[in-house]
Design a protein around this motif. Structure first.
Motif, PDB file in Angstrom:
ATOM      1  N   THR A  40      28.499  80.274  66.222  1.00 39.88           N
ATOM      2  CA  THR A  40      27.260  80.499  65.395  1.00 39.88           C
ATOM      3  C   THR A  40      26.528  78.986  65.374  1.00 39.88           C
ATOM      4  O   THR A  40      27.771  77.807  64.975  1.00 39.88           O
ATOM      5  CB  THR A  40      27.265  81.609  63.960  1.00 39.88           C
ATOM      6  OG1 THR A  40      25.914  81.500  64.026  1.00 39.88           O
ATOM      7  CG2 THR A  40      27.312  80.895  62.920  1.00 39.88           C
ATOM      8  N   ARG A  41      25.273  79.095  65.852  1.00 42.38           N
ATOM      9  CA  ARG A  41      24.424  77.455  64.964  1.00 42.38           C
ATOM     10  C   ARG A  41      24.619  77.419  63.314  1.00 42.38           C
ATOM     11  O   ARG A  41      24.541  78.419  62.894  1.00 42.38           O
ATOM     12  CB  ARG A  41      23.419  78.126  65.457  1.00 42.38           C
ATOM     13  CG  ARG A  41      22.229  76.580  65.401  1.00 42.38           C
ATOM     14  CD  ARG A  41      21.025  77.208  66.378  1.00 42.38           C
ATOM     15  NE  ARG A  41      20.613  78.065  66.087  1.00 42.38           N
ATOM     16  CZ  ARG A  41      19.258  77.900  64.936  1.00 42.38           C
ATOM     17  NH1 ARG A  41      19.108  76.929  63.939  1.00 42.38           N
ATOM     18  NH2 ARG A  41      18.299  79.127  64.561  1.00 42.38           N
ATOM     19  N   GLU A  87      31.644  77.297  72.198  1.00 43.65           N
ATOM     20  CA  GLU A  87      32.581  76.605  71.239  1.00 43.65           C
ATOM     21  C   GLU A  87      31.958  75.787  69.997  1.00 43.65           C
ATOM     22  O   GLU A  87      31.413  75.635  70.087  1.00 43.65           O
ATOM     23  CB  GLU A  87      33.186  75.597  72.502  1.00 43.65           C
ATOM     24  CG  GLU A  87      33.825  76.110  73.681  1.00 43.65           C
ATOM     25  CD  GLU A  87      34.191  75.283  74.936  1.00 43.65           C
ATOM     26  OE1 GLU A  87      33.987  74.181  74.348  1.00 43.65           O
ATOM     27  OE2 GLU A  87      34.474  75.650  75.333  1.00 43.65           O
ATOM     28  N   HIS A  88      33.358  75.754  69.141  1.00 48.76           N
ATOM     29  CA  HIS A  88      32.813  74.912  68.360  1.00 48.76           C
ATOM     30  C   HIS A  88      32.378  73.842  68.346  1.00 48.76           C
ATOM     31  O   HIS A  88      33.689  72.935  68.582  1.00 48.76           O
ATOM     32  CB  HIS A  88      34.960  75.112  66.866  1.00 48.76           C
ATOM     33  CG  HIS A  88      33.991  74.436  65.904  1.00 48.76           C
ATOM     34  ND1 HIS A  88      33.751  73.200  65.827  1.00 48.76           N
ATOM     35  CD2 HIS A  88      34.317  75.063  64.643  1.00 48.76           C
ATOM     36  CE1 HIS A  88      33.095  73.124  64.748  1.00 48.76           C
ATOM     37  NE2 HIS A  88      33.848  73.819  63.097  1.00 48.76           N
ATOM     38  N   SER A  89      31.496  72.943  67.828  1.00 50.27           N
ATOM     39  CA  SER A  89      31.463  71.513  68.539  1.00 50.27           C
ATOM     40  C   SER A  89      32.266  70.739  68.163  1.00 50.27           C
ATOM     41  O   SER A  89      33.098  71.074  66.890  1.00 50.27           O
ATOM     42  CB  SER A  89      29.900  71.622  67.596  1.00 50.27           C
ATOM     43  OG  SER A  89      28.841  72.105  67.986  1.00 50.27           O
ATOM     44  N   PRO A  90      32.437  69.640  68.948  1.00 51.89           N
ATOM     45  CA  PRO A  90      33.339  68.269  67.975  1.00 51.89           C
ATOM     46  C   PRO A  90      33.378  67.879  66.911  1.00 51.89           C
ATOM     47  O   PRO A  90      31.808  67.838  66.699  1.00 51.89           O
ATOM     48  CB  PRO A  90      33.656  67.866  69.805  1.00 51.89           C
ATOM     49  CG  PRO A  90      32.249  68.301  70.216  1.00 51.89           C
ATOM     50  CD  PRO A  90      31.745  69.278  69.736  1.00 51.89           C
ATOM     51  N   PRO A 113      33.735  64.593  57.296  1.00 48.96           N
ATOM     52  CA  PRO A 113      33.755  64.439  58.883  1.00 48.96           C
ATOM     53  C   PRO A 113      32.026  65.371  58.828  1.00 48.96           C
ATOM     54  O   PRO A 113      31.579  65.682  58.429  1.00 48.96           O
ATOM     55  CB  PRO A 113      34.665  65.353  59.423  1.00 48.96           C
ATOM     56  CG  PRO A 113      34.998  65.860  58.219  1.00 48.96           C
ATOM     57  CD  PRO A 113      34.758  65.394  56.598  1.00 48.96           C
ATOM     58  N   ILE A 114      31.405  64.990  60.589  1.00 50.98           N
ATOM     59  CA  ILE A 114      30.206  64.471  61.031  1.00 50.98           C
ATOM     60  C   ILE A 114      30.946  65.970  62.105  1.00 50.98           C
ATOM     61  O   ILE A 114      31.254  65.034  63.394  1.00 50.98           O
ATOM     62  CB  ILE A 114      29.669  64.334  61.094  1.00 50.98           C
ATOM     63  CG1 ILE A 114      29.098  63.196  60.048  1.00 50.98           C
ATOM     64  CG2 ILE A 114      28.407  64.028  61.899  1.00 50.98           C
ATOM     65  CD1 ILE A 114      28.081  61.342  60.483  1.00 50.98           C
ATOM     66  N   TYR A 115      29.796  66.936  62.662  1.00 48.60           N
ATOM     67  CA  TYR A 115      30.398  67.945  63.107  1.00 48.60           C
ATOM     68  C   TYR A 115      28.916  68.211  64.342  1.00 48.60           C
ATOM     69  O   TYR A 115      27.964  67.695  63.940  1.00 48.60           O
ATOM     70  CB  TYR A 115      30.718  69.556  62.886  1.00 48.60           C
ATOM     71  CG  TYR A 115      32.135  69.473  62.836  1.00 48.60           C
ATOM     72  CD1 TYR A 115      32.790  69.592  63.949  1.00 48.60           C
ATOM     73  CD2 TYR A 115      32.952  68.271  61.633  1.00 48.60           C
ATOM     74  CE1 TYR A 115      34.822  69.066  64.314  1.00 48.60           C
ATOM     75  CE2 TYR A 115      34.169  69.003  61.586  1.00 48.60           C
ATOM     76  CZ  TYR A 115      35.008  69.133  62.895  1.00 48.60           C
ATOM     77  OH  TYR A 115      36.625  69.527  62.633  1.00 48.60           O
ATOM     78  N   GLY A 116      28.963  68.871  65.228  1.00 41.46           N
ATOM     79  CA  GLY A 116      27.719  69.196  66.224  1.00 41.46           C
ATOM     80  C   GLY A 116      27.716  70.483  65.712  1.00 41.46           C
ATOM     81  O   GLY A 116      27.237  70.696  64.450  1.00 41.46           O
ATOM     82  N   ALA A 117      26.652  71.314  66.404  1.00 41.67           N
ATOM     83  CA  ALA A 117      25.401  72.342  65.828  1.00 41.67           C
ATOM     84  C   ALA A 117      26.363  73.263  65.480  1.00 41.67           C
ATOM     85  O   ALA A 117      25.333  74.595  64.794  1.00 41.67           O
ATOM     86  CB  ALA A 117      24.432  72.030  67.055  1.00 41.67           C
ATOM     87  N   CYS A 167      32.465  69.394  55.647  1.00 42.92           N
ATOM     88  CA  CYS A 167      31.727  68.880  56.849  1.00 42.92           C
ATOM     89  C   CYS A 167      29.785  68.731  56.612  1.00 42.92           C
ATOM     90  O   CYS A 167      30.027  69.738  56.821  1.00 42.92           O
ATOM     91  CB  CYS A 167      32.569  69.599  57.704  1.00 42.92           C
ATOM     92  SG  CYS A 167      34.316  69.677  58.139  1.00 42.92           S
ATOM     93  N   TYR A 168      29.954  67.906  57.514  1.00 41.41           N
ATOM     94  CA  TYR A 168      28.512  67.883  58.245  1.00 41.41           C
ATOM     95  C   TYR A 168      28.111  68.249  58.613  1.00 41.41           C
ATOM     96  O   TYR A 168      28.818  69.003  60.277  1.00 41.41           O
ATOM     97  CB  TYR A 168      28.272  66.206  57.883  1.00 41.41           C
ATOM     98  CG  TYR A 168      27.829  65.789  56.238  1.00 41.41           C
ATOM     99  CD1 TYR A 168      26.769  66.184  55.608  1.00 41.41           C
ATOM    100  CD2 TYR A 168      29.672  64.735  56.141  1.00 41.41           C
ATOM    101  CE1 TYR A 168      26.858  65.599  54.433  1.00 41.41           C
ATOM    102  CE2 TYR A 168      29.057  64.215  54.708  1.00 41.41           C
ATOM    103  CZ  TYR A 168      28.169  64.673  54.213  1.00 41.41           C
ATOM    104  OH  TYR A 168      27.789  64.036  52.398  1.00 41.41           O
ATOM    105  N   PHE A 169      27.048  68.792  59.879  1.00 41.76           N
ATOM    106  CA  PHE A 169      26.436  69.544  61.240  1.00 41.76           C
ATOM    107  C   PHE A 169      25.108  68.867  61.408  1.00 41.76           C
ATOM    108  O   PHE A 169      24.594  69.106  60.525  1.00 41.76           O
ATOM    109  CB  PHE A 169      26.473  70.721  61.194  1.00 41.76           C
ATOM    110  CG  PHE A 169      27.470  71.710  60.626  1.00 41.76           C
ATOM    111  CD1 PHE A 169      28.403  72.223  61.951  1.00 41.76           C
ATOM    112  CD2 PHE A 169      28.604  71.713  59.908  1.00 41.76           C
ATOM    113  CE1 PHE A 169      30.001  72.757  61.861  1.00 41.76           C
ATOM    114  CE2 PHE A 169      29.996  72.157  59.246  1.00 41.76           C
ATOM    115  CZ  PHE A 169      30.136  73.013  60.742  1.00 41.76           C
ATOM    116  N   ALA A 170      25.113  68.506  62.377  1.00 42.57           N
ATOM    117  CA  ALA A 170      23.706  67.730  63.312  1.00 42.57           C
ATOM    118  C   ALA A 170      23.188  69.331  62.839  1.00 42.57           C
ATOM    119  O   ALA A 170      23.847  69.976  64.607  1.00 42.57           O
ATOM    120  CB  ALA A 170      24.628  67.167  64.131  1.00 42.57           C
TER     121      ALA A 170
END
Length: 453
Positions: free
Chosen positions: A250-251, A220-223, A233-237, A324-327
């Motif tokens: 995908t990662r 799933e797309h990270s929240p 915004p910042i998203y998960g991985a 968007c940033y991603f962790a």
């Protein structure tokens, strides 16, 4: 008549915008009065705090949202087993978040301290911990803990070799991968629990389990996890392969990699030991270099993000996407540099803290989160060692049962009031098809899961 019609259209547009803008609607608002909890070393029973957890209120106008939060999460904090005696304490801040952030006009570096806020009001820090190389210090480092000499310029910000907090302070992170700085509890990295990584690099969760903010689900797309101090915004991985919101999940990958080096100009050699400190490759932020991956949208830019569409920013409402940033994590779900944001921002710093909310703002109605449709995320599925069940924040305890094909209850757990997550350990459960049943006083729903070891 035309003027009245125009004003009506503007009002409708603003109302629609306010209802869908994630800077207004994405926060975990505490509607239950749940308070923070913390562990102390050698005691696996959490202690209840008299501090409200998560976000208290969300207010907004045409330009900003105003987020009042204590900085204390609903998940359990501590202990911090590197000698850090601080506890997570209330910060009581009001964050002013722009509703329409814009690209920066110049290069703005991240700084020590807060550089973002997660959706539960907890602070985000960048890679640094205020420690740097010093050729004259006993252990070769200055700044940071009280036993280290101070760095010229303060906190190591002007030094040529600045320590990376994630590997250096791993022993001091709690199960949720965070720790406090003089009471200011914060994450430097992807805010999911250590024991949910594919390769577990810290055993802190064994004695002191905690939820973390979300569970990595590769399907799933990270929240949306929060917002950086430039308002983006910042998203998960994990995200969509294509920037237009299409393609497989995908990662998202960092474009930074460790340099191939044995020496450091003006710094210690790779692997050199000074006193009790060994300076491995990756000890310092300057050990990394950016490598462009043109043509592969799953690799992020120099700020650790990209312009794209996401579930909260769909192409229908944001045809040009949003930054968007991603962790970032590696294939084992362990955090990778630069972790969330940095080492520079995409935009200018526009988020600030204010002493009060201006008049004329609208208060966001508290979401009921009655889970009528039970929007539940279950990962991994198939599962081997554990199943993580995550919902929206609940207003009442929700029972979670793992049921086998014969209808027998094998395991039970709860998603506690004001929380979002529970973990069911499946180490002792046989392979096969099971059902996860989520129930409250009014409703219940079941989901099929497979356990395969």
């Amino acid at each position: 008549m035309k003027k009245i019609l125009f004003v009506t259209i503007i009002a409708i547009s603003w109302n629609t915008f306010a209802q869908t803008n994630p800077a207004i609607t994405s926060w975990l608002v505490n509607s239950t009065g749940i308070t923070g909890r913390h562990y102390v070393a050698n005691n696996s029973t959490p202690i209840n705090d008299a501090v409200l957890a998560n976000v208290q209120t969300v207010k907004y106008n045409a330009t900003y949202s105003y987020i009042s939060a204590t900085g204390i999460p609903a998940y359990i904090t501590g202990p911090f087993k590197d000698g850090n005696t601080s506890l997570a304490t209330a910060q009581n801040k009001i964050f002013r978040i722009p509703l329409a952030p814009v690209q920066g006009t110049g290069i703005v570096s991240t700084t020590g301290g807060n550089i973002g806020v997660f959706k539960n009001g907890v602070a985000l820090f960048d890679y640094r911990d205020g420690v740097a190389y010093s050729a004259t210090a006993t252990n070769g480092i200055c700044g940071g803990p009280p036993n280290n000499p101070s760095c010229p310029g303060g906190m190591g910000t002007t030094q040529a070799w600045n320590r990376d907090a994630i590997p250096a302070e791993k022993a001091g992170f709690d199960c949720a991968k965070a720790h406090p700085a003089m009471g200011n509890y914060h994450h430097h990295q992807n805010p999911s629990a250590f024991n949910l990584d594919l390769t577990v690099i810290s055993n802190i969760c064994d004695a002191y389990p905690s939820d973390g903010l979300y569970v990595i689900n590769p399907s799933e797309h990270s929240p949306l996890l929060g917002f950086a101090y430039d308002g983006f915004p910042i998203y998960g991985a994990y995200g969509y392969t294509n920037t237009n919101g299409t393609g497989t999940i995908t990662r998202m990958k960092s474009s930074y990699q460790l340099k191939t080096q044995t020496t450091r100009s003006g710094g210690p050699n790779v692997g050199q030991t000074i006193g009790t400190q060994t300076f491995f490759n990756g000890y310092f932020k300057e050990d990394y270099e950016y490598v462009s991956h043109t043509g592969d949208a799953t690799y992020l830019d120099t700020h650790n993000g990209r312009i794209c569409n996401t579930p909260e920013y769909p192409a229908s409402l944001y045809p040009n996407g949003i930054y968007c940033y991603f962790a970032t994590v590696d294939a084992n779900h362990n955090s990778t540099y630069p972790y969330v944001v940095g080492p520079t921002f995409y935009g200018n710093i526009t988020v600030s803290t204010v002493n009060s909310v201006p008049s004329g703002t609208t208060t966001l109605a508290t979401n009921s989160f009655d889970n009528t449709d039970y929007k539940v995320s279950i990962a991994p599925n198939p599962a081997s060692e554990f199943i993580a069940i995550q919902t929206q924040m609940t207003e009442q305890d929700m029972n979670v049962e793992l049921i086998n094909e014969l209808g027998q209850i094998v395991k039970t757990s709860k998603i506690l009031q004001g929380s979002t997550l529970c973990i069911i350990d499946t180490d002792t459960v046989y392979n096969g098809i099971y059902f996860v049943k989520i129930s409250s006083r009014q409703k219940s729903k079941s989901y099929k899961v497979i356990i395969k070891k």
